[in-house]
Design a protein around this motif. Structure first.
Motif, PDB file in Angstrom:
ATOM      1  N   ASP A   1       0.837  -1.207   0.000  1.00 43.18           N
ATOM      2  CA  ASP A   1       0.000   0.000   0.000  1.00 43.18           C
ATOM      3  C   ASP A   1       0.867   1.250   0.000  1.00 43.18           C
ATOM      4  O   ASP A   1       0.639   2.184  -0.774  1.00 43.18           O
TER       5      ASP A   1
ATOM      6  N   ARG B   1       1.179   4.164  -2.997  1.00 36.74           N
ATOM      7  CA  ARG B   1       0.841   5.563  -2.734  1.00 36.74           C
ATOM      8  C   ARG B   1       2.026   6.501  -2.924  1.00 36.74           C
ATOM      9  O   ARG B   1       1.855   7.655  -3.302  1.00 36.74           O
TER      10      ARG B   1
ATOM     11  N   VAL C   1       3.640  10.376   2.355  1.00 34.10           N
ATOM     12  CA  VAL C   1       2.422   9.565   2.331  1.00 34.10           C
ATOM     13  C   VAL C   1       1.966   9.263   3.755  1.00 34.10           C
ATOM     14  O   VAL C   1       0.768   9.267   4.052  1.00 34.10           O
TER      15      VAL C   1
END
Length: 71
Positions: free
Chosen positions: A32, A36, A65
C-alpha cells in the motif's frame, strides 16, 4: 501529522524503523505504502530494513504519504 525529531534518525536503521512504525500506525501494508508513494515494494522493504543506499527523494516520498515530517 507525526513529527520525528531528526536527532533520533542518526542511521539508516533508525530511519527505517521510523518508517515501519509510521506505516503500521497508518494501517498500511508495504505494498500500500509503495503504491501511494510511487515506488516499488522492494524499496519499502529496503528502507525498513535500514539499507544504506536508499534514495533520499524516494524515502522522503514515503514519509509524505505517512504524514510524517522531520524536525
Amino acid at each position: 501529522m507525526f513529527i520525528v525529531p531528526s536527532p533520533y534518525l542518526t542511521s539508516p536503521a533508525a530511519f527505517g524503523s521510523a518508517v515501519r512504525s509510521a506505516r503500521r500506525r497508518a494501517g498500511l501494508t508495504q505494498s500500500d505504502l509503495a503504491h501511494r508513494a510511487g515506488v516499488g515494494r522492494r524499496f519499502v522493504v529496503d528502507v525498513e530494513s535500514g539499507h544504506p543506499r536508499a534514495e533520499l527523494g524516494k524515502a522522503l516520498a514515503l514519509l509524505e504519504v505517512l504524514d510524517v515530517y522531520l524536525a
